[in-house]
Design a protein around this motif. Structure first.
Motif, PDB file in Angstrom:
ATOM      1  N   ILE A 142       0.429  -1.377   0.373  1.00 14.23           N
ATOM      2  CA  ILE A 142      -0.210   0.091  -0.317  1.00 14.23           C
ATOM      3  C   ILE A 142       0.893   1.327   0.211  1.00 14.23           C
ATOM      4  CG2 ILE A 142      -1.609   1.189   1.514  1.00 14.23           C
ATOM      5  CD1 ILE A 142      -2.739  -1.942   1.865  1.00 14.23           C
ATOM      6  N   PRO A 143       1.896   1.662   1.306  1.00 18.45           N
ATOM      7  CA  PRO A 143       2.824   2.443   0.418  1.00 18.45           C
ATOM      8  C   PRO A 143       3.874   2.705  -0.507  1.00 18.45           C
ATOM      9  CG  PRO A 143       3.094   1.131   2.776  1.00 18.45           C
ATOM     10  CD  PRO A 143       1.756   0.450   2.159  1.00 18.45           C
ATOM     11  N   ARG A 144       3.581   1.759  -0.714  1.00 18.00           N
ATOM     12  CA  ARG A 144       4.601   1.843  -2.232  1.00 18.00           C
ATOM     13  C   ARG A 144       3.485   2.421  -3.452  1.00 18.00           C
ATOM     14  NH1 ARG A 144       7.994   2.530  -5.682  1.00 18.00           N
ATOM     15  NH2 ARG A 144       8.874   1.635  -6.893  1.00 18.00           N
ATOM     16  N   LEU A 145       2.519   1.707  -3.582  1.00 25.14           N
ATOM     17  CA  LEU A 145       1.091   2.280  -4.632  1.00 25.14           C
ATOM     18  C   LEU A 145       1.664   3.945  -4.063  1.00 25.14           C
ATOM     19  CD1 LEU A 145      -1.454  -0.483  -4.596  1.00 25.14           C
ATOM     20  CD2 LEU A 145       0.343   0.167  -6.109  1.00 25.14           C
ATOM     21  N   VAL A 146       1.146   4.384  -2.659  1.00 23.74           N
ATOM     22  CA  VAL A 146       0.805   5.950  -2.701  1.00 23.74           C
ATOM     23  C   VAL A 146       1.760   6.703  -3.065  1.00 23.74           C
ATOM     24  CG1 VAL A 146       0.836   7.578  -0.453  1.00 23.74           C
ATOM     25  CG2 VAL A 146      -0.556   5.458  -1.393  1.00 23.74           C
ATOM     26  N   ASP A 147       4.001   5.651  -3.107  1.00 28.02           N
ATOM     27  CA  ASP A 147       5.571   6.558  -3.427  1.00 28.02           C
ATOM     28  C   ASP A 147       5.137   6.532  -4.233  1.00 28.02           C
ATOM     29  OD1 ASP A 147       5.764   6.692  -0.587  1.00 28.02           O
ATOM     30  OD2 ASP A 147       6.893   4.451  -0.561  1.00 28.02           O
ATOM     31  N   LEU A 148       3.671   5.788  -5.281  1.00 27.57           N
ATOM     32  CA  LEU A 148       4.289   6.152  -7.209  1.00 27.57           C
ATOM     33  C   LEU A 148       3.617   7.021  -7.550  1.00 27.57           C
ATOM     34  CD1 LEU A 148       3.770   2.197  -7.827  1.00 27.57           C
ATOM     35  CD2 LEU A 148       6.153   4.321  -8.351  1.00 27.57           C
ATOM     36  N   ALA A 161      -0.154   7.033  -6.595  1.00 27.67           N
ATOM     37  CA  ALA A 161      -1.641   6.630  -6.856  1.00 27.67           C
ATOM     38  C   ALA A 161      -2.640   6.994  -5.771  1.00 27.67           C
ATOM     39  CB  ALA A 161      -1.131   4.992  -6.384  1.00 27.67           C
ATOM     40  N   ASP A 162      -3.899   7.236  -6.440  1.00 29.95           N
ATOM     41  CA  ASP A 162      -5.170   8.048  -4.807  1.00 29.95           C
ATOM     42  C   ASP A 162      -4.716   7.060  -4.355  1.00 29.95           C
ATOM     43  OD1 ASP A 162      -7.053   8.699  -4.216  1.00 29.95           O
ATOM     44  OD2 ASP A 162      -8.127   8.470  -5.277  1.00 29.95           O
ATOM     45  N   PRO A 163      -4.844   6.856  -2.291  1.00 28.87           N
ATOM     46  CA  PRO A 163      -5.405   6.135  -1.348  1.00 28.87           C
ATOM     47  C   PRO A 163      -6.880   5.497  -1.440  1.00 28.87           C
ATOM     48  CG  PRO A 163      -4.091   7.931  -0.910  1.00 28.87           C
ATOM     49  CD  PRO A 163      -4.535   8.381  -2.423  1.00 28.87           C
ATOM     50  N   ALA A 164      -8.012   6.407  -2.291  1.00 27.42           N
ATOM     51  CA  ALA A 164      -9.219   6.191  -2.638  1.00 27.42           C
ATOM     52  C   ALA A 164      -9.284   4.856  -3.565  1.00 27.42           C
ATOM     53  CB  ALA A 164      -9.858   7.205  -2.781  1.00 27.42           C
ATOM     54  N   SER A 165      -8.405   5.136  -4.776  1.00 23.21           N
ATOM     55  CA  SER A 165      -8.349   4.290  -5.613  1.00 23.21           C
ATOM     56  C   SER A 165      -7.925   2.982  -5.029  1.00 23.21           C
ATOM     57  CB  SER A 165      -7.733   4.708  -6.936  1.00 23.21           C
ATOM     58  OG  SER A 165      -7.888   5.892  -7.380  1.00 23.21           O
ATOM     59  N   ILE A 166      -6.750   2.518  -4.657  1.00 22.96           N
ATOM     60  CA  ILE A 166      -6.296   1.908  -3.339  1.00 22.96           C
ATOM     61  C   ILE A 166      -6.642   0.842  -3.110  1.00 22.96           C
ATOM     62  CG2 ILE A 166      -4.107   0.684  -2.724  1.00 22.96           C
ATOM     63  CD1 ILE A 166      -2.552   4.093  -2.941  1.00 22.96           C
ATOM     64  N   ALA A 167      -7.741   1.773  -2.256  1.00 18.88           N
ATOM     65  CA  ALA A 167      -8.845   1.282  -0.824  1.00 18.88           C
ATOM     66  C   ALA A 167      -9.614   0.605  -2.034  1.00 18.88           C
ATOM     67  CB  ALA A 167      -8.957   2.105   0.405  1.00 18.88           C
ATOM     68  N   SER A 168     -10.005   1.205  -2.471  1.00 17.05           N
ATOM     69  CA  SER A 168     -11.093  -0.018  -3.685  1.00 17.05           C
ATOM     70  C   SER A 168     -10.921  -0.735  -4.891  1.00 17.05           C
ATOM     71  CB  SER A 168     -12.330   1.383  -4.202  1.00 17.05           C
ATOM     72  OG  SER A 168     -12.286   2.297  -3.443  1.00 17.05           O
ATOM     73  N   GLY A 169     -10.200  -0.567  -5.254  1.00 13.25           N
ATOM     74  CA  GLY A 169      -9.717  -1.390  -6.338  1.00 13.25           C
ATOM     75  C   GLY A 169      -8.902  -3.024  -6.024  1.00 13.25           C
ATOM     76  N   LEU A 170      -7.508  -2.289  -4.453  1.00  8.54           N
ATOM     77  CA  LEU A 170      -6.615  -3.621  -4.453  1.00  8.54           C
ATOM     78  C   LEU A 170      -7.724  -4.837  -3.050  1.00  8.54           C
ATOM     79  CD1 LEU A 170      -3.881  -5.167  -3.831  1.00  8.54           C
ATOM     80  CD2 LEU A 170      -3.948  -3.696  -1.857  1.00  8.54           C
ATOM     81  N   LYS A 171      -7.768  -5.919  -3.534  1.00  8.32           N
ATOM     82  CA  LYS A 171      -8.692  -6.719  -3.171  1.00  8.32           C
ATOM     83  C   LYS A 171      -7.442  -8.284  -2.287  1.00  8.32           C
ATOM     84  CE  LYS A 171     -12.078  -4.702  -3.948  1.00  8.32           C
ATOM     85  NZ  LYS A 171     -12.890  -4.805  -4.084  1.00  8.32           N
ATOM     86  N   MET A 172      -6.973  -8.213  -2.172  1.00  8.36           N
ATOM     87  CA  MET A 172      -5.421  -9.061  -1.674  1.00  8.36           C
ATOM     88  C   MET A 172      -4.256  -8.313  -1.883  1.00  8.36           C
ATOM     89  SD  MET A 172      -5.580 -13.206  -1.054  1.00  8.36           S
ATOM     90  CE  MET A 172      -5.472 -13.408  -3.138  1.00  8.36           C
ATOM     91  N   ALA A 173      -2.988  -8.671  -1.267  1.00  3.28           N
ATOM     92  CA  ALA A 173      -1.553  -8.444  -1.200  1.00  3.28           C
ATOM     93  C   ALA A 173      -1.091  -9.818  -0.475  1.00  3.28           C
ATOM     94  CB  ALA A 173      -1.090  -7.224  -0.435  1.00  3.28           C
TER      95      ALA A 173
END
Length: 436
Positions: free
Chosen positions: A286-292, A294-306
């Protein structure tokens, strides 16, 4: 090595050499003897011996490294490099020239890195060889990556614990959302993603991949390879893929904001998106996507499993023994496994015997004590509570704590479970996973 008449552009190994290697090369010592037999023969036959011996032993890479007075041949077995032989510089130069011709690298360029490839045809089997040339102090260092399709395994063959298998199967059968697998190079991320694809692929869904490079060819899957030199990168490819009406998209790696944004958008508009990311653990996704960016709202809605993973070597079943854990080892096991979810059943720690490798191993394991590898995993799901947490831009440590609270088994715990179950050793787990 001769041109294959059956497959355009592929080369074949001399059948006599195939027979000799199959009969005589069972370990690294045999490999060395066989190279010594052919070292004075023509370069084509010597290279045939090197390539097919490495393939037959299950190597993932071949390294040819020039040194001041000679050159070294090494292969990577079960993730660990092993010396095969040293040979004279004139032999090294002949081998490098032959490899450059096969992989379409420029012979006259020796001061710049080059990448190439060629295909070996053995009966009906096609094995891709990815060749990298890097200028070094005493010449060009050559690394060949062996992409053997026999290494492709299904989800059921990954050796997953039941709790992980149940989670993975449930998530990959959902119609949309993003699943990300993280880990360093060589940790088996692509193998896991391909296992997912093979499990869900059927004639009723359209699956498209964009990779760099295409590692294995999958039946029934449309695969495309990026070509940055032609202006075709992950983000360009993804835009086109979405217009192809796919159900499942595999993105080889998320490297930049544009790729992350399009992947997340695709996951929010009815597509199942599978991809990889370079982070140390699952929570770092999650922090890596934010560092790139990416919008945290899109991460929260789109990511289902890490998922994060590593590969550990399994003890050799031919020569390994078991022992009672020392008091220090027992204390570490008890501490590490104290808070496991109740769904994971383990034998009584007070009575267990843990694996111990034989010093010097045996012929079956190339005298290492280990043979084969298996995955260590940690994974968490993004539920409503995790979604809200992502929006706060929480640090990795807080995300990990919440994931553990919700039942995530850490990679270290995954390694300890494998020790208790007799699959590997404490030394091996420590080699690949940071102790908690």
């Amino acid at each position: 090595m001769q041109d294959s008449k059956k497959i355009l552009g592929a080369v074949t190994i001399n059948p006599t050499i195939i027979q000799e290697v199959n009969n005589e090369v069972k370990n690294i010592a045999d490999f060395k003897k066989k190279v010594e037999q052919y070292i004075a023969q023509e370069t084509t036959s010597l290279l045939d011996i090197i390539l097919f011996s490495a393939i037959s032993l299950g190597s993932s890479d071949i390294h040819i490294e020039p040194e001041e007075k000679n050159s070294r041949l090494r292969v990577r077995l079960d993730g660990v490099l092993q010396d095969v032989i040293f040979f004279e510089q004139n032999i090294y130069h002949n081998i490098v020239s032959r490899l450059k011709l096969l992989s379409k690298l420029k012979l006259n360029i020796k001061d710049k890195p080059q990448d190439g490839r060629f295909t070996i045809a053995i009966d009906d089997l096609l094995i891709e060889m990815r060749v990298s040339s890097l200028p070094a102090e005493y010449g060009e260092s050559i690394v060949m990556r062996i992409l053997d399709p026999r290494n492709l395994i299904g989800l059921d063959a990954l050796g997953l614990r039941k709790d992980l298998s149940d989670i993975f199967q449930k998530e990959i059968n959902k119609p949309n959302g993003m699943i990300i697998v993280t880990g360093p190079t060589g940790s088996g991320k692509t193998t896991t993603l391909y296992a997912f694809l093979m499990k869900i692929q059927n004639p009723e869904i359209k699956t498209i991949t964009i990779e760099d490079p295409i590692e294995y060819h999958l039946k029934g899957v449309s695969q495309t390879q990026v070509a940055p030199e032609k202006g075709y990168d992950f983000s360009d490819g993804l835009r086109s893929i979405v217009r192809q009406d796919p159900d499942v998209i595999l993105v080889g790696e998320i490297r930049d904001l544009e790729t992350a944004k399009i992947s997340l958008q695709a996951s929010l508009t009815g597509h199942l998106v599978l991809s990889t990311l370079h982070t140390n653990d699952a929570a770092g996704t999650i922090p890596r996507l934010v560092d790139l960016g990416a919008d945290p709202a899109s991460i929260a809605s789109g990511l289902k499993m890490a998922i994060a993973q590593r590969l550990v070597r399994k003890v050799c079943k031919q020569c390994s023994t078991t022992k009672k854990p020392s008091s220090e080892e027992m204390a570490g096991l008890e501490k590490g496994l104290a808070n496991l979810p109740k769904t994971i059943e383990l034998p009584n720690l007070k009575t267990i015997q843990i694996p111990e490798i034989k010093d010097g191993g045996c012929e079956a394991c190339n005298f290492t004590g280990y043979k084969g590898r298996r995955g260590l995993y940690e994974a968490f799901l993004v539920d409503t509570e995790m979604e809200r947490f992502i929006l706060t831009k929480a640090p990795v440590s807080d995300i990990k704590q919440l994931a553990i609270k919700k039942g995530m088994v850490t990679m270290w715990q995954s390694g300890l479970i494998d020790i208790v179950l007799g699959n590997t050793t404490l030394e091996e787990v420590r080699r690949v996973v940071e102790e908690e």
